[in-house]
Motif scaffolding. Structure first.
Motif, PDB file in Angstrom:
ATOM      1  N   GLY A   1       0.785  -1.222   0.000  1.00  0.00           N
ATOM      2  CA  GLY A   1       0.000   0.000   0.000  1.00  0.00           C
ATOM      3  C   GLY A   1       0.817   1.272   0.000  1.00  0.00           C
ATOM      4  N   TRP A   2       2.085   1.174  -0.381  1.00  0.00           N
ATOM      5  CA  TRP A   2       2.940   2.361  -0.357  1.00  0.00           C
ATOM      6  C   TRP A   2       2.592   3.335  -1.476  1.00  0.00           C
TER       7      TRP A   2
ATOM      8  N   ALA B   1       4.105   5.721   3.792  1.00  0.00           N
ATOM      9  CA  ALA B   1       2.952   5.023   4.355  1.00  0.00           C
ATOM     10  C   ALA B   1       2.439   5.832   5.533  1.00  0.00           C
ATOM     11  N   ASP B   2       1.154   6.089   5.580  1.00  0.00           N
ATOM     12  CA  ASP B   2       0.556   6.911   6.632  1.00  0.00           C
ATOM     13  C   ASP B   2       1.251   8.268   6.736  1.00  0.00           C
TER      14      ASP B   2
ATOM     15  N   GLN C   1       4.341   8.969   6.310  1.00  0.00           N
ATOM     16  CA  GLN C   1       5.704   8.913   6.833  1.00  0.00           C
ATOM     17  C   GLN C   1       6.624   8.153   5.880  1.00  0.00           C
ATOM     18  N   PRO C   2       7.899   8.537   5.798  1.00  0.00           N
ATOM     19  CA  PRO C   2       8.834   7.793   4.945  1.00  0.00           C
ATOM     20  C   PRO C   2       9.098   6.406   5.506  1.00  0.00           C
ATOM     21  N   VAL C   3       9.101   5.416   4.634  1.00  0.00           N
ATOM     22  CA  VAL C   3       9.264   4.026   5.033  1.00  0.00           C
ATOM     23  C   VAL C   3      10.574   3.443   4.522  1.00  0.00           C
ATOM     24  N   ALA C   4      10.856   3.674   3.239  1.00  0.00           N
ATOM     25  CA  ALA C   4      12.004   3.039   2.598  1.00  0.00           C
ATOM     26  C   ALA C   4      12.314   3.777   1.310  1.00  0.00           C
ATOM     27  N   GLY C   5      13.419   3.431   0.706  1.00  0.00           N
ATOM     28  CA  GLY C   5      13.803   3.984  -0.579  1.00  0.00           C
ATOM     29  C   GLY C   5      13.786   2.925  -1.659  1.00  0.00           C
ATOM     30  N   LEU C   6      13.444   3.323  -2.878  1.00  0.00           N
ATOM     31  CA  LEU C   6      13.560   2.459  -4.042  1.00  0.00           C
ATOM     32  C   LEU C   6      14.434   3.172  -5.063  1.00  0.00           C
ATOM     33  N   GLY C   7      15.389   2.451  -5.607  1.00  0.00           N
ATOM     34  CA  GLY C   7      16.269   3.039  -6.595  1.00  0.00           C
ATOM     35  C   GLY C   7      16.557   2.070  -7.720  1.00  0.00           C
TER      36      GLY C   7
ATOM     37  N   ALA D   1       7.913   2.148   9.323  1.00  0.00           N
ATOM     38  CA  ALA D   1       9.296   1.789   9.003  1.00  0.00           C
ATOM     39  C   ALA D   1       9.496   0.324   9.357  1.00  0.00           C
ATOM     40  N   PRO D   2      10.583  -0.319   8.916  1.00  0.00           N
ATOM     41  CA  PRO D   2      10.783  -1.728   9.247  1.00  0.00           C
ATOM     42  C   PRO D   2      10.597  -2.009  10.734  1.00  0.00           C
ATOM     43  N   ALA D   3       9.899  -3.121  11.027  1.00  0.00           N
ATOM     44  CA  ALA D   3       9.696  -3.506  12.418  1.00  0.00           C
ATOM     45  C   ALA D   3      11.009  -3.913  13.059  1.00  0.00           C
ATOM     46  N   CYS D   4      11.883  -4.531  12.263  1.00  0.00           N
ATOM     47  CA  CYS D   4      13.212  -4.887  12.770  1.00  0.00           C
ATOM     48  C   CYS D   4      14.126  -5.193  11.599  1.00  0.00           C
TER      49      CYS D   4
END
Length: 262
Positions: free
Chosen positions: A36-37, A53-54, A56-62, A137-140
């Motif tokens: 859902g990003w 997501a929501d 907030q920044p979650v991750a990067g794609l390149g 963001a990643p849970a762990c």
């Protein structure tokens, strides 16, 4: 990785995760359908985007895999004060710096592999407001390797974990695993044993990125529908949740984790 933001991350702590994809648009379509990003441009050029997501920044794609001739993979980045010094530490300890350090926007990044072949990145500069275990963001982040204690020594020397200097990360050794704290919460876990015993020779030490989801059955079904593959849902290591490993259509592996037990 994303470099646009006001935050100076904790030294030695994970500061971002990024997917090195072959085709950025295709990768965005898959992760939008599965997790859902939404995406916005990054400050580093057309080959980069930031997953949101929501709000907030979650991750990067390149779209970097083809440029750097590396495998499609999720990469965990760690914050450093001086990328050149970090690169020297890695080489001095018999590990590999594969790419960089390279100037990217206001910071510098590099890709490396530890002595067992697990790939990771490091970043010098400010980042977005982001932390493992917060929000979407990643849970762990979890390193699965042959010898967690030996790996912890390597990363501690490279990233100054448990160095005694203010502003860094501390580590504890609990139940055959190494826990990394940034001063407020757990940001990484190093576990050993499982890889060495694995019968599949293709299984190699690597950093696993765990993304939190609310409905793991819905997410895994969406991944299959979007062209990915999924392992059976199992209990998490602590038994309090469920998880499944997803492979995207280009081969990028990540784990989805739900607080509900299977």
């Amino acid at each position: 990785m994303s470099a646009h933001g006001p935050t100076t991350p904790v030294r030695g702590a994970p500061c971002w995760v990024s997917l090195m994809a072959r085709d950025l648009e295709s990768a965005q379509e898959f992760y939008a359908a599965v997790l859902g990003w939404r995406f916005r441009p990054a400050s580093l050029g057309q080959e980069f985007s930031v997953a949101m997501a929501d709000g907030q920044p979650v991750a990067g794609l390149g779209a970097l895999a083809q440029s750097f001739q590396v495998a499609v993979a999720w990469t965990s980045y760690f914050a450093v004060e001086d990328a050149d010094v970090t690169a020297d530490r890695i080489r001095e300890r018999g590990a590999t710096v594969a790419v960089g350090p390279l100037k990217l926007g206001p910071g510098r990044a590099a890709l490396a592999a530890d002595r067992d072949g697990a790939t990771f990145g490091f970043w010098e500069g400010q980042t977005l407001a982001w932390s493992v275990g917060h929000g979407r963001a990643p849970a762990c982040l979890e390193l699965r390797t042959r010898d967690a204690f030996e790996a912890a020594i390597f990363y501690a020397e490279v990233f100054e974990w448990a160095s005694g200097r203010p502003g860094g990360c501390e580590v504890t050794y609990e139940h055959d695993q190494v826990i990394v704290h940034d001063g407020t919460h757990i940001v990484a876990t190093l576990r050993g044993g499982g890889v060495e015993a694995a019968p599949d020779p293709r299984v190699r030490p690597r950093w696993h990125v765990h993304f939190p989801v609310d409905d793991i059955e819905k997410v895994t079904a969406a991944a299959v529908a979007a062209g990915g593959t999924v392992t059976p849902v199992t209990a998490t290591a602590d038994g309090n949740g469920s998880q499944a490993v997803v492979r995207d259509p280009d081969g990028g592996l990540f784990t989805v984790t739900s607080p509900e037990p299977p």
